[in-house]
Design a protein around this motif. Structure first.
Motif, PDB file in Angstrom:
ATOM      1  N   ALA A 103      22.817  88.201  -9.193  1.00  0.00           N
ATOM      2  CA  ALA A 103      22.006  87.017  -9.349  1.00  0.00           C
ATOM      3  C   ALA A 103      21.959  86.684  -8.561  1.00  0.00           C
ATOM      4  O   ALA A 103      21.684  85.138  -8.021  1.00  0.00           O
ATOM      5  CB  ALA A 103      23.017  86.304 -10.946  1.00  0.00           C
TER       6      ALA A 103
ATOM      7  N   GLN B 112      22.583  75.449 -15.435  1.00  0.00           N
ATOM      8  CA  GLN B 112      21.824  76.184 -16.065  1.00  0.00           C
ATOM      9  C   GLN B 112      21.507  78.191 -15.544  1.00  0.00           C
ATOM     10  O   GLN B 112      22.180  79.697 -15.694  1.00  0.00           O
ATOM     11  CB  GLN B 112      19.429  76.031 -15.262  1.00  0.00           C
ATOM     12  CG  GLN B 112      19.471  77.268 -15.942  1.00  0.00           C
ATOM     13  CD  GLN B 112      17.657  76.552 -15.992  1.00  0.00           C
ATOM     14  OE1 GLN B 112      18.111  75.491 -15.024  1.00  0.00           O
ATOM     15  NE2 GLN B 112      16.484  77.465 -16.342  1.00  0.00           N
ATOM     16  N   PHE B 113      22.335  77.895 -14.136  1.00  0.00           N
ATOM     17  CA  PHE B 113      22.280  78.647 -13.030  1.00  0.00           C
ATOM     18  C   PHE B 113      23.389  79.640 -13.569  1.00  0.00           C
ATOM     19  O   PHE B 113      23.851  81.215 -13.369  1.00  0.00           O
ATOM     20  CB  PHE B 113      21.631  78.914 -11.159  1.00  0.00           C
ATOM     21  CG  PHE B 113      22.720  79.863 -10.529  1.00  0.00           C
ATOM     22  CD1 PHE B 113      22.150  81.165 -11.046  1.00  0.00           C
ATOM     23  CD2 PHE B 113      22.961  80.141 -10.123  1.00  0.00           C
ATOM     24  CE1 PHE B 113      22.063  81.869 -10.099  1.00  0.00           C
ATOM     25  CE2 PHE B 113      24.252  81.175  -8.871  1.00  0.00           C
ATOM     26  CZ  PHE B 113      23.238  81.984  -9.214  1.00  0.00           C
TER      27      PHE B 113
ATOM     28  N   ARG C  42      26.997  84.596 -18.542  1.00  0.00           N
ATOM     29  CA  ARG C  42      26.231  85.603 -19.648  1.00  0.00           C
ATOM     30  C   ARG C  42      25.812  86.922 -19.166  1.00  0.00           C
ATOM     31  O   ARG C  42      26.201  87.668 -19.137  1.00  0.00           O
ATOM     32  CB  ARG C  42      24.981  84.947 -19.582  1.00  0.00           C
ATOM     33  CG  ARG C  42      25.224  84.006 -20.415  1.00  0.00           C
ATOM     34  CD  ARG C  42      23.707  84.315 -21.818  1.00  0.00           C
ATOM     35  NE  ARG C  42      22.274  83.979 -20.686  1.00  0.00           N
ATOM     36  CZ  ARG C  42      21.668  82.959 -19.651  1.00  0.00           C
ATOM     37  NH1 ARG C  42      22.677  81.576 -20.295  1.00  0.00           N
ATOM     38  NH2 ARG C  42      21.073  82.688 -19.319  1.00  0.00           N
ATOM     39  N   GLU C  43      25.308  87.276 -17.654  1.00  0.00           N
ATOM     40  CA  GLU C  43      25.660  88.147 -16.951  1.00  0.00           C
ATOM     41  C   GLU C  43      26.718  88.413 -16.546  1.00  0.00           C
ATOM     42  O   GLU C  43      26.594  90.421 -16.126  1.00  0.00           O
ATOM     43  CB  GLU C  43      24.356  88.180 -15.944  1.00  0.00           C
ATOM     44  CG  GLU C  43      23.155  88.435 -16.193  1.00  0.00           C
ATOM     45  CD  GLU C  43      22.206  87.603 -15.080  1.00  0.00           C
ATOM     46  OE1 GLU C  43      22.155  88.057 -14.059  1.00  0.00           O
ATOM     47  OE2 GLU C  43      20.526  87.289 -15.825  1.00  0.00           O
TER      48      GLU C  43
ATOM     49  N   TRP D 205      25.217  79.410 -16.445  1.00  0.00           N
ATOM     50  CA  TRP D 205      25.591  80.202 -17.685  1.00  0.00           C
ATOM     51  C   TRP D 205      25.431  81.083 -17.164  1.00  0.00           C
ATOM     52  O   TRP D 205      24.891  82.092 -17.686  1.00  0.00           O
ATOM     53  CB  TRP D 205      24.803  79.057 -18.566  1.00  0.00           C
ATOM     54  CG  TRP D 205      26.066  78.196 -19.022  1.00  0.00           C
ATOM     55  CD1 TRP D 205      25.693  76.993 -19.370  1.00  0.00           C
ATOM     56  CD2 TRP D 205      26.867  78.165 -19.403  1.00  0.00           C
ATOM     57  NE1 TRP D 205      27.001  76.865 -19.127  1.00  0.00           N
ATOM     58  CE2 TRP D 205      28.106  77.423 -19.746  1.00  0.00           C
ATOM     59  CE3 TRP D 205      27.441  79.734 -20.058  1.00  0.00           C
ATOM     60  CZ2 TRP D 205      28.865  77.259 -20.722  1.00  0.00           C
ATOM     61  CZ3 TRP D 205      29.354  79.100 -20.587  1.00  0.00           C
ATOM     62  CH2 TRP D 205      29.860  78.458 -21.083  1.00  0.00           C
ATOM     63  N   ARG D 206      23.683  81.291 -16.880  1.00  0.00           N
ATOM     64  CA  ARG D 206      23.535  82.920 -16.511  1.00  0.00           C
ATOM     65  C   ARG D 206      24.301  83.558 -16.432  1.00  0.00           C
ATOM     66  O   ARG D 206      24.347  84.511 -15.943  1.00  0.00           O
ATOM     67  CB  ARG D 206      21.346  82.182 -15.425  1.00  0.00           C
ATOM     68  CG  ARG D 206      20.558  84.110 -15.653  1.00  0.00           C
ATOM     69  CD  ARG D 206      19.831  83.779 -14.803  1.00  0.00           C
ATOM     70  NE  ARG D 206      20.072  84.909 -13.787  1.00  0.00           N
ATOM     71  CZ  ARG D 206      19.424  84.993 -12.661  1.00  0.00           C
ATOM     72  NH1 ARG D 206      19.183  83.522 -11.319  1.00  0.00           N
ATOM     73  NH2 ARG D 206      19.336  86.048 -11.714  1.00  0.00           N
TER      74      ARG D 206
ATOM     75  N   THR E 277      28.839  76.824 -13.066  1.00  0.00           N
ATOM     76  CA  THR E 277      28.485  76.432 -13.799  1.00  0.00           C
ATOM     77  C   THR E 277      28.604  74.736 -13.845  1.00  0.00           C
ATOM     78  O   THR E 277      27.688  73.960 -14.295  1.00  0.00           O
ATOM     79  CB  THR E 277      29.015  77.104 -14.908  1.00  0.00           C
ATOM     80  OG1 THR E 277      28.965  78.006 -14.537  1.00  0.00           O
ATOM     81  CG2 THR E 277      28.662  76.202 -16.633  1.00  0.00           C
TER      82      THR E 277
END
Length: 191
Positions: A159, A89-90, A96-97, A92-93, A84
């Motif tokens: 991811a 962006q990547f 979240r996942e 936080w994704r 992070t």
């Protein structure tokens, strides 16, 4: 006193040559395995093979460090944090996942599942199990470290597919460390 007894009964824990006569130790192992259920006996025999691999100070420190940093998935969360910081962006994704499912997997294994099965640790049921570090005081089945390591590897590889081999290699090292350190049977880790 427990550590002193461990050094005397299991000198290979520190990398020293065994003091007791090898044939006597083998008779004792066979006697213990004979009184176990068939699947438990296989699990215990495989555990002893892995647990009695050479224990040098370097290997002990390496596997203990792996176990320590993956407690509760801490290393996976640290990795998510580092990603992070580097790519917001990547990262936080990824958080979240993966963060919530990883925490949920860890909690489910550590509390309701272990409590339900209540399998004793190998160093309690098997004589001459080599234990490195602090002995856990929770149940053995299934391995919480292994469940968290593989859950993290699976979640992060979804991811981050180009890092899949690296993530699963780390998870396998965590699982192996649990048997090497004397904390879990192979069945606990595989499950």
């Amino acid at each position: 006193m427990a550590e002193a007894a461990q050094e005397i009964l299991n000198p290979e824990q520190q990398g020293a040559p065994a003091v007791a006569e090898q044939t006597q130790r083998e008779y004792l192992r066979r006697a213990v395995l004979k009184h176990l259920k068939p699947l438990d006996a296989v699990d215990a025999a495989v555990f002893l093979r892995i647990n009695h691999l050479p224990h040098t100070r370097l290997l002990n420190s390496f596997f203990y460090a792996i176990t320590l940093i993956f407690t509760g998935g801490a290393a996976w969360y640290a990795l998510m944090g580092a990603v992070t910081l580097r790519n917001r962006q990547f990262g936080w994704r990824l958080v979240r996942e993966a963060a919530l499912p990883l925490a949920l997997a860890t909690w489910l294994v550590e509390y309701p599942i272990k409590w339900y099965f209540r399998r004793k640790r190998p160093f309690i049921t098997i004589i001459q199990a080599i234990v490195i570090g602090k002995k856990p005081n929770s149940w053995s089945f299934p391995s919480g470290h292994s469940a968290t390591a593989f859950a993290g590897a699976w979640l992060l590889s979804r991811a981050w597919p180009q890092r899949r081999a690296w993530l699963y290699t780390i998870a396998n090292l965590v699982g192996f460390s649990r048997m090497y350190l004397g904390d879990h049977y192979p069945g606990d880790v595989v499950t």
